[in-house]
Design a protein around this motif. Structure first.
Motif, PDB file in Angstrom:
ATOM      1  N   UNK A 259       0.807  -1.220   0.000  1.00  0.00           N
ATOM      2  CA  UNK A 259       0.000   0.000   0.000  1.00  0.00           C
ATOM      3  C   UNK A 259       0.845   1.277   0.000  1.00  0.00           C
ATOM      4  N   UNK A 260       2.091   1.179   0.489  1.00  0.00           N
ATOM      5  CA  UNK A 260       2.960   2.351   0.584  1.00  0.00           C
ATOM      6  C   UNK A 260       3.952   2.449  -0.561  1.00  0.00           C
ATOM      7  N   UNK A 261       4.019   1.425  -1.400  1.00  0.00           N
ATOM      8  CA  UNK A 261       5.095   1.312  -2.385  1.00  0.00           C
ATOM      9  C   UNK A 261       4.856   2.208  -3.588  1.00  0.00           C
ATOM     10  N   UNK A 262       5.917   2.876  -4.021  1.00  0.00           N
ATOM     11  CA  UNK A 262       5.829   3.778  -5.162  1.00  0.00           C
ATOM     12  C   UNK A 262       5.894   2.995  -6.470  1.00  0.00           C
ATOM     13  N   UNK A 263       5.683   3.687  -7.561  1.00  0.00           N
ATOM     14  CA  UNK A 263       5.715   3.046  -8.879  1.00  0.00           C
ATOM     15  C   UNK A 263       7.084   2.491  -9.222  1.00  0.00           C
ATOM     16  N   UNK A 264       8.126   2.999  -8.560  1.00  0.00           N
ATOM     17  CA  UNK A 264       9.483   2.533  -8.820  1.00  0.00           C
ATOM     18  C   UNK A 264       9.885   1.366  -7.936  1.00  0.00           C
TER      19      UNK A 264
ATOM     20  N   UNK B 210      -1.392  -3.479   4.864  1.00  0.00           N
ATOM     21  CA  UNK B 210      -0.428  -2.922   3.908  1.00  0.00           C
ATOM     22  C   UNK B 210      -0.252  -3.816   2.684  1.00  0.00           C
ATOM     23  N   UNK B 211      -0.985  -4.920   2.642  1.00  0.00           N
ATOM     24  CA  UNK B 211      -0.958  -5.861   1.511  1.00  0.00           C
ATOM     25  C   UNK B 211       0.439  -6.446   1.300  1.00  0.00           C
ATOM     26  N   UNK B 212       1.051  -6.856   2.372  1.00  0.00           N
ATOM     27  CA  UNK B 212       2.400  -7.414   2.269  1.00  0.00           C
ATOM     28  C   UNK B 212       2.413  -8.696   1.440  1.00  0.00           C
ATOM     29  N   UNK B 213       1.387  -9.517   1.597  1.00  0.00           N
ATOM     30  CA  UNK B 213       1.244 -10.683   0.725  1.00  0.00           C
ATOM     31  C   UNK B 213       1.844 -11.972   1.226  1.00  0.00           C
ATOM     32  N   UNK B 214       2.360 -12.013   2.442  1.00  0.00           N
ATOM     33  CA  UNK B 214       2.861 -13.265   3.013  1.00  0.00           C
ATOM     34  C   UNK B 214       2.728 -13.225   4.534  1.00  0.00           C
ATOM     35  N   UNK B 215       2.665 -14.399   5.143  1.00  0.00           N
ATOM     36  CA  UNK B 215       2.591 -14.496   6.595  1.00  0.00           C
ATOM     37  C   UNK B 215       3.981 -14.289   7.200  1.00  0.00           C
ATOM     38  N   UNK B 216       4.020 -13.840   8.436  1.00  0.00           N
ATOM     39  CA  UNK B 216       5.304 -13.592   9.097  1.00  0.00           C
ATOM     40  C   UNK B 216       6.138 -14.855   9.220  1.00  0.00           C
TER      41      UNK B 216
ATOM     42  N   UNK C  16       6.446   7.107   5.324  1.00  0.00           N
ATOM     43  CA  UNK C  16       6.154   8.366   4.656  1.00  0.00           C
ATOM     44  C   UNK C  16       5.165   8.104   3.530  1.00  0.00           C
ATOM     45  N   UNK C  17       4.334   9.075   3.284  1.00  0.00           N
ATOM     46  CA  UNK C  17       3.255   8.951   2.312  1.00  0.00           C
ATOM     47  C   UNK C  17       3.687   9.585   0.999  1.00  0.00           C
ATOM     48  N   UNK C  18       3.635   8.806  -0.076  1.00  0.00           N
ATOM     49  CA  UNK C  18       4.040   9.286  -1.390  1.00  0.00           C
ATOM     50  C   UNK C  18       2.839   9.426  -2.309  1.00  0.00           C
ATOM     51  N   UNK C  19       2.966  10.312  -3.258  1.00  0.00           N
ATOM     52  CA  UNK C  19       1.903  10.521  -4.234  1.00  0.00           C
ATOM     53  C   UNK C  19       1.646   9.242  -5.031  1.00  0.00           C
ATOM     54  N   UNK C  20       0.415   9.096  -5.488  1.00  0.00           N
ATOM     55  CA  UNK C  20       0.023   7.983  -6.364  1.00  0.00           C
ATOM     56  C   UNK C  20       0.194   6.616  -5.718  1.00  0.00           C
ATOM     57  N   UNK C  21       0.013   6.557  -4.394  1.00  0.00           N
ATOM     58  CA  UNK C  21      -0.021   5.284  -3.687  1.00  0.00           C
ATOM     59  C   UNK C  21      -1.376   5.145  -3.003  1.00  0.00           C
ATOM     60  N   UNK C  22      -1.760   3.906  -2.725  1.00  0.00           N
ATOM     61  CA  UNK C  22      -3.023   3.688  -2.016  1.00  0.00           C
ATOM     62  C   UNK C  22      -2.958   4.216  -0.592  1.00  0.00           C
ATOM     63  N   UNK C  23      -1.752   4.252  -0.027  1.00  0.00           N
ATOM     64  CA  UNK C  23      -1.587   4.827   1.307  1.00  0.00           C
ATOM     65  C   UNK C  23      -1.962   6.304   1.292  1.00  0.00           C
ATOM     66  N   UNK C  24      -1.651   6.986   0.205  1.00  0.00           N
ATOM     67  CA  UNK C  24      -1.975   8.404   0.087  1.00  0.00           C
ATOM     68  C   UNK C  24      -3.487   8.639   0.127  1.00  0.00           C
ATOM     69  N   UNK C  25      -4.245   7.705  -0.417  1.00  0.00           N
ATOM     70  CA  UNK C  25      -5.706   7.824  -0.393  1.00  0.00           C
ATOM     71  C   UNK C  25      -6.217   7.717   1.037  1.00  0.00           C
TER      72      UNK C  25
END
Length: 293
Positions: free
Chosen positions: A42-47, A156-162, A216-225
């Protein structure tokens, strides 16, 4: 308490100042291509958290030279580590990985290899490859844990269990590889206790190093919404320093602190805005830690 810095670690190991040269191998992520999710964390940028890596052009040797030129003004008689940073850098077949990794460690000025990846992208044959390369030049594997709290991990949609992270660390350590764990401080729904517990569990399972990141919150991320909708607040600098300090107290003397905060590209930053002044932030944190550890 005095923690072990990355600069100290590198000087002990290589006898000189060492810089990382950030590379882009053109990979994607199973959390983006539909294998375990779409859109990434959810926090990851396009890069793919590779804002400061070289641009992908298929030529690792060229990327190394370009990155080296960028830092040459800062370094005297130093060496470099080839750092595959963008996206998931074990997310390919072993032959492709071997070609890229071997090309990256070929120059004499490269003293080691660092690979950023996900714990769920470390097949046994990949670990075996990394073990073999570690016999040529030192290899470290960076794992994006972020949190051990399963509720936050799902958010945060990490996608795996700890448990997948725990298994990956055990297998990497058994192969003689250095493990570095990424932990985010300030995640929504988390407080000091959860950040401290994440650090404690990472240390207990055997991580050799830790990278602490400020959320930190970046533009164009779901976290930003979610941030715009008032679902959470970002930490103040004082709050971050206090939590960071308590997390560092969980470390063993030999655990290497690779970084005490992280910063996104200023052009993409939404919050917290104080994080944009990197020099001030680092001075504040170092001063706070020197007084409270």
């Amino acid at each position: 308490m005095k923690y072990k810095t990355l600069n100290e670690h590198y000087r002990e190991r290589f006898g000189c100042k060492v810089y990382k040269l950030s590379l882009n191998a053109g990979f994607t992520c199973p959390n983006r291509d539909g294998t375990c999710g779409m859109g990434g964390c959810i926090f990851c940028s396009a890069s793919g958290s590779g804002e400061f890596a070289e641009k992908f052009d298929g030529d690792i040797a060229k990327q190394l030279e370009n990155a080296k030129k960028r830092v040459n003004a800062k370094i005297r008689n130093g060496k470099f580590i080839a750092y595959f940073q963008s996206f998931t850098n074990t997310y390919a077949d072993v032959k492709t990985l071997e070609r890229l990794y071997m090309e990256a460690i070929k120059p004499d000025y490269i003293v080691g290899l660092s690979v950023a990846t996900r714990p769920d992208c470390l097949a046994d044959e990949t670990v075996s490859l990394l073990k073999r390369i570690n016999g040529i030049k030192p290899v470290s594997v960076e794992l994006g844990l972020q949190t051990t709290n399963e509720k936050t991990a799902r958010y945060i949609r990490r996608g795996y269990e700890t448990s997948v992270y725990f298994d990956a660390v055990k297998r990497l350590k058994s192969a003689g590889l250095e493990v570095v764990t990424h932990i985010i401080i300030g995640l929504p729904m988390e407080d000091m206790q959860t950040a401290v517990e994440t650090t404690r569990q990472a240390v207990k399972i055997g991580t050799d190093g830790v990278k602490f990141h400020l959320l930190h919150v970046l533009k164009n991320t779901d976290l930003a919404i979610d941030y715009a909708n008032g679902k959470f607040n970002c930490l103040s600098l004082a709050e971050y320093a206090e939590i960071l300090c308590e997390c560092i107290k969980q470390l063993k003397p030999e655990t290497v602190v690779h970084r005490i905060t992280g910063d996104g590209a200023k052009s993409q930053l939404i919050a917290p805005l104080w994080s944009a002044d990197k020099k001030y932030v680092l001075n504040f944190l170092n001063n706070y830690l020197s007084k409270n550890l």
